[in-house]
Design a protein around this motif. Structure first.
Motif, PDB file in Angstrom:
ATOM      1  N   ALA A   1       0.615  -0.730   0.197  1.00  9.19           N
ATOM      2  CA  ALA A   1      -0.092  -0.047   0.486  1.00  9.19           C
ATOM      3  C   ALA A   1       0.740   1.604   0.564  1.00  9.19           C
ATOM      4  CB  ALA A   1      -0.703   0.397   1.109  1.00  9.19           C
ATOM      5  N   LEU A   2       1.882   0.837   0.787  1.00 10.88           N
ATOM      6  CA  LEU A   2       2.398   2.418   0.799  1.00 10.88           C
ATOM      7  C   LEU A   2       3.569   2.382  -0.728  1.00 10.88           C
ATOM      8  CD1 LEU A   2       4.276   2.834   4.651  1.00 10.88           C
ATOM      9  CD2 LEU A   2       2.191   4.239   3.397  1.00 10.88           C
ATOM     10  N   ALA A   3       3.831   1.702  -1.180  1.00  8.46           N
ATOM     11  CA  ALA A   3       4.805   1.616  -2.425  1.00  8.46           C
ATOM     12  C   ALA A   3       3.993   2.001  -3.147  1.00  8.46           C
ATOM     13  CB  ALA A   3       5.928   0.413  -2.561  1.00  8.46           C
TER      14      ALA A   3
ATOM     15  N   TRP B   1      -2.059   3.849  11.083  1.00  6.70           N
ATOM     16  CA  TRP B   1      -0.718   4.670  10.831  1.00  6.70           C
ATOM     17  C   TRP B   1      -0.403   5.085   9.266  1.00  6.70           C
ATOM     18  CZ3 TRP B   1       2.658   1.715   8.186  1.00  6.70           C
ATOM     19  CH2 TRP B   1       3.686   1.952   8.084  1.00  6.70           C
ATOM     20  N   LEU B   2      -1.312   3.933   8.228  1.00 10.33           N
ATOM     21  CA  LEU B   2      -2.031   4.148   6.923  1.00 10.33           C
ATOM     22  C   LEU B   2      -2.119   5.538   6.625  1.00 10.33           C
ATOM     23  CD1 LEU B   2      -0.681   2.383   4.607  1.00 10.33           C
ATOM     24  CD2 LEU B   2      -2.251   1.400   4.390  1.00 10.33           C
TER      25      LEU B   2
ATOM     26  N   HIS C   1       7.703   8.552  12.667  1.00 16.49           N
ATOM     27  CA  HIS C   1       7.942   9.213  13.736  1.00 16.49           C
ATOM     28  C   HIS C   1       6.688  10.715  13.537  1.00 16.49           C
ATOM     29  CE1 HIS C   1      10.158  12.111  16.001  1.00 16.49           C
ATOM     30  NE2 HIS C   1      10.117  12.605  15.400  1.00 16.49           N
ATOM     31  N   GLY C   2       6.827  10.862  11.819  1.00 20.18           N
ATOM     32  CA  GLY C   2       6.475  11.702  11.192  1.00 20.18           C
ATOM     33  C   GLY C   2       4.614  12.027  11.445  1.00 20.18           C
ATOM     34  N   PRO C   3       4.001  11.026  11.441  1.00 16.44           N
ATOM     35  CA  PRO C   3       2.674  11.045  12.065  1.00 16.44           C
ATOM     36  C   PRO C   3       2.588  10.637  13.007  1.00 16.44           C
ATOM     37  CG  PRO C   3       3.345   9.629  10.593  1.00 16.44           C
ATOM     38  CD  PRO C   3       4.599  10.269  10.506  1.00 16.44           C
ATOM     39  N   ALA C   4       2.715  10.429  14.118  1.00 14.54           N
ATOM     40  CA  ALA C   4       3.080  10.475  15.568  1.00 14.54           C
ATOM     41  C   ALA C   4       3.132  12.488  16.280  1.00 14.54           C
ATOM     42  CB  ALA C   4       3.849  10.075  16.013  1.00 14.54           C
ATOM     43  N   GLN C   5       3.473  13.138  15.297  1.00 15.20           N
ATOM     44  CA  GLN C   5       3.933  14.102  15.598  1.00 15.20           C
ATOM     45  C   GLN C   5       2.196  14.903  15.328  1.00 15.20           C
ATOM     46  OE1 GLN C   5       6.751  15.544  17.073  1.00 15.20           O
ATOM     47  NE2 GLN C   5       7.197  13.666  16.880  1.00 15.20           N
TER      48      GLN C   5
END
Length: 456
Positions: free
Chosen positions: A104-106, A256-257, A225-229
């Motif tokens: 999915a990410l790719a 998360w996705l 790390h970025g989404p957690a911000q």
């Protein structure tokens, strides 16, 4: 990011330049009319380009391109939205309702990151990567739709890209369109995913044959790390290592996705779109032809040649002119002098009528040495009358005034003959200048014979 009419004029100017690279257009009428359109060189060049563009069909083609541009952009956006929805459907797994997060990410971020990297590299070094950008595709499609297969839209396209390149705005202008379309695509994908994940049950997992599970633990922590911000949850190590995550962990995986798509897809594209818009606003005043190029220097020289000469080097201020000085009649001799002052080489001097009257002729080029020699001769001969011949089509200046005053101070009478072919306006300019310079006491005329009737 539309520009005022000056940008349209600049586009037509560059397009006409592109056409004339293969051979000059017949522009005698356009040059004459543009020469009378004011003193600003850029405005004259733009006026000439508008007239030639009307004649060659460039202006009407540019109008069609402007009319078609928003519709082509909407069609391109619609295609991207449909592609985004299709991609979201593939990621959501269709009827299986299983999502491989790595795939999915790719699928969602791979092409985006690759094209974004090419754009960033292209800011530092023009590698031609922009030709595949969505911005370039939009411009090319607009040109094709507006001009058809045999139109002159490619010429306009070259004109626009040249202007953008000279202003260092090409990657920013094309980048704005590309980033805006990508942002819309990500917004559609995220909305479709959130809708599906909210009302349907999906299983999210990862699969591998050769990679160690700790690799995925580190990757999930690093990417999260970025989404957690922004408050998106990050699955813990136990949830990542579990081959089948518990139902309570599925929500964390889904968010998360989604957070990764927002942080690494939507936000960068929105940020770069805003940056491109800001750079455009800062540099848009530089969207004008480079008049230092040889093509434009030749046009400027042609305009200068068409312009009527004007009086140059005039004395500033309004201080009164000194009174004219001349020799008293008793101090002069019967010598007659004829002086040709700064005459072109093609004008003969002296005329036959002066030879018949026995005038002593001299011709000077205006240099300091020639003027000193003439003044020395005049001081020795002290002539009763001196006729000074000046080129009527030339422009009088302070040097001419000083010369006439010096000659008059060494003779009894001085007359000025406006010699050669010149327009009525040029001759009127001389008489106006004589009055303004305090030299209206000199006898000045255009015909030689009437000036010599009382000369013996």
């Amino acid at each position: 990011m539309a520009q005022p009419s000056s940008f349209l004029d600049a586009t037509l100017t560059e397009a006409v330049r592109s056409i004339e690279e293969t051979g000059p257009l017949e522009d005698s009428q356009a040059m004459r009319e543009a020469a009378g359109a004011g003193t600003d060189v850029a405005h004259r060049i733009a006026q000439r380009a508008r007239m030639l563009a009307d004649r060659t069909g460039l202006a009407s083609e540019l109008a069609r391109a402007r009319a078609w541009a928003p519709w082509v952009l909407l069609a391109l956006v619609a295609i991207i939205v449909i592609a985004g929805l299709s991609l979201a459907g593939n990621v959501l797994g269709g009827g299986e309702r299983r999502i491989n997060i790595v795939v999915a990410l790719a699928s969602l971020l791979g092409l985006h990151l690759f094209t974004l990297l090419l754009w960033l590299i292209g800011l530092l070094a023009p590698l031609g990567s922009f030709n595949a950008s969505l911005g370039w595709i939009w411009m090319a499609l607009t040109a094709r739709v507006a001009g058809g297969q045999r139109g002159q839209a490619p010429v306009l396209l070259r004109g626009v890209t040249r202007l953008l390149g000279q202003a260092r705005l090409l990657p920013w202008a094309l980048g704005f369109v590309s980033h805006a379309i990508w942002s819309l695509s990500f917004a559609v994908v995220i909305a479709a995913m959130l809708f599906a994940l909210a009302f349907r049950n999906y299983t999210l997992n990862w699969e591998t044959t050769i990679l160690d599970p700790d690799f995925f633990v580190r990757a999930v922590r690093w990417l999260g790390h970025g989404p957690a911000q922004l408050g998106f949850p990050v699955p813990d190590a136990q949830a990542v290592r579990s081959p089948t995550a518990a139902a309570s962990s599925q929500r964390d995986w889904a968010l998360w996705l989604t957070g990764c798509i927002v942080v690494y897809g939507l936000i960068p594209r929105l940020a770069f779109a805003l940056l491109c818009a800001a750079v455009w606003r800062i540099r848009r005043n530089a969207l004008s032809p480079d008049l230092s190029l040889p093509y434009y220097r030749k046009l400027i020289a042609r305009f200068d040649a068409l312009a009527l000469p004007s009086i140059v080097d005039a004395d500033p201020g309004s201080s009164p002119h000194p009174a004219l000085r001349r020799l008293p009649q008793g101090d002069t001799t019967d010598t007659l002098m004829a002086v040709g002052f700064e005459l072109p080489d093609e004008l003969p001097w002296p005329p036959a009528a002066l030879d018949m009257r026995g005038a002593r002729a001299m011709r000077i080029d205006g240099s300091a040495a020639a003027r000193r020699q003439l003044l020395d001769t005049l001081s020795q001969l002290r002539p009763r009358r001196v006729l000074v011949g000046c080129h009527a089509a030339s422009s009088p200046d302070r040097g001419t005034e000083r010369f006439l005053r010096e000659v008059l101070a060494l003779c009894g009478e001085c007359r000025l003959w406006l010699f050669g072919t010149a327009s009525d306006e040029a001759r009127r300019r001389w008489h106006t200048w004589l009055a303004d310079s305090g030299l209206d006491g000199l006898g000045a005329g255009d015909a030689l014979e009437p000036m010599l009737q009382d000369w013996t």
